[in-house]
Scaffold this motif. Sequence first.
Motif, PDB file in Angstrom:
ATOM      1  N   GLY A 104       0.922  -1.101   0.153  1.00 31.06           N
ATOM      2  CA  GLY A 104      -0.086  -0.105  -0.024  1.00 31.06           C
ATOM      3  C   GLY A 104       0.753   1.244  -0.059  1.00 31.06           C
ATOM      4  N   LYS A 105       2.296   1.055   0.114  1.00 28.50           N
ATOM      5  CA  LYS A 105       2.891   2.305   0.091  1.00 28.50           C
ATOM      6  C   LYS A 105       3.755   2.368  -0.947  1.00 28.50           C
ATOM      7  N   ALA A 106       3.779   1.490  -1.770  1.00 33.04           N
ATOM      8  CA  ALA A 106       4.633   1.511  -3.283  1.00 33.04           C
ATOM      9  C   ALA A 106       4.135   0.942  -4.138  1.00 33.04           C
ATOM     10  N   ASP A 107       4.171   1.192  -5.500  1.00 32.09           N
ATOM     11  CA  ASP A 107       3.708   0.594  -6.440  1.00 32.09           C
ATOM     12  C   ASP A 107       4.436  -0.877  -6.710  1.00 32.09           C
ATOM     13  N   GLY A 108       3.763  -1.990  -6.764  1.00 33.78           N
ATOM     14  CA  GLY A 108       4.469  -3.185  -6.888  1.00 33.78           C
ATOM     15  C   GLY A 108       5.706  -3.300  -8.268  1.00 33.78           C
ATOM     16  N   ASN A 109       5.054  -2.615  -9.267  1.00 31.69           N
ATOM     17  CA  ASN A 109       6.074  -2.874 -10.499  1.00 31.69           C
ATOM     18  C   ASN A 109       7.361  -1.883 -10.182  1.00 31.69           C
ATOM     19  N   LEU A 110       7.226  -0.870  -9.459  1.00 33.35           N
ATOM     20  CA  LEU A 110       8.541  -0.228  -8.943  1.00 33.35           C
ATOM     21  C   LEU A 110       9.415  -0.933  -7.973  1.00 33.35           C
ATOM     22  N   VAL A 111       8.697  -1.848  -7.061  1.00 35.55           N
ATOM     23  CA  VAL A 111       9.378  -2.550  -6.157  1.00 35.55           C
ATOM     24  C   VAL A 111      10.094  -3.730  -7.078  1.00 35.55           C
ATOM     25  N   ASN A 112       9.161  -4.354  -7.962  1.00 35.90           N
ATOM     26  CA  ASN A 112       9.871  -5.646  -8.857  1.00 35.90           C
ATOM     27  C   ASN A 112      10.977  -5.045  -9.552  1.00 35.90           C
ATOM     28  N   GLU A 113      10.978  -4.021 -10.211  1.00 36.09           N
ATOM     29  CA  GLU A 113      12.066  -3.536 -10.865  1.00 36.09           C
ATOM     30  C   GLU A 113      13.229  -3.056 -10.045  1.00 36.09           C
ATOM     31  N   THR A 114      13.280  -2.519  -8.768  1.00 37.20           N
ATOM     32  CA  THR A 114      14.258  -2.270  -7.889  1.00 37.20           C
ATOM     33  C   THR A 114      14.878  -3.491  -7.231  1.00 37.20           C
ATOM     34  N   VAL A 115      14.230  -4.523  -6.974  1.00 41.87           N
ATOM     35  CA  VAL A 115      14.767  -5.699  -6.604  1.00 41.87           C
ATOM     36  C   VAL A 115      15.579  -6.212  -7.842  1.00 41.87           C
ATOM     37  N   LYS A 116      15.013  -6.394  -8.802  1.00 40.28           N
ATOM     38  CA  LYS A 116      15.712  -6.794 -10.043  1.00 40.28           C
ATOM     39  C   LYS A 116      17.082  -6.194 -10.173  1.00 40.28           C
ATOM     40  N   GLU A 117      16.975  -4.855 -10.124  1.00 40.13           N
ATOM     41  CA  GLU A 117      18.545  -4.218 -10.335  1.00 40.13           C
ATOM     42  C   GLU A 117      19.341  -4.317  -9.353  1.00 40.13           C
ATOM     43  N   GLU A 118      18.791  -4.596  -7.957  1.00 42.02           N
ATOM     44  CA  GLU A 118      19.812  -4.799  -6.887  1.00 42.02           C
ATOM     45  C   GLU A 118      20.324  -6.128  -6.946  1.00 42.02           C
TER      46      GLU A 118
END
Length: 122
Positions: A104-118
Amino acid sequence: MIKASLQNDQIKLGRELNAEEELTVLSREMKQRRDSLVEFQKANREDLVQKVEEEIAIVEKYLPAQLTDEEIRQIVKQAIQKVGATSSAAFGQVMGVVMPQVKGKADGNLVNETVKEELNNL
């Protein structure tokens, strides 16, 4: 439309929704609108783009404050350390730790991309 979604979920469950369940409904409504916005923009439907942008502004008022990109990145880094991830093969484990923290505090797509990048930077 949000009220109808909340009532539909309440009817499905046969009881009042708790705060977490309400947040889930609001998050789902926001995702639907963001997805629609992208599609309407691709189709050059400015009339519908404006309508959806107005709906997004309304839904945002009811959602908790959204995390910044840097806050999301910090949560992801902590999750990677927590699960001991060493490659992108641990994607599911990392997401399993991150998502409850950002619900509820972040867009799931953004989280997904960030995890992949890291994970790719390991």
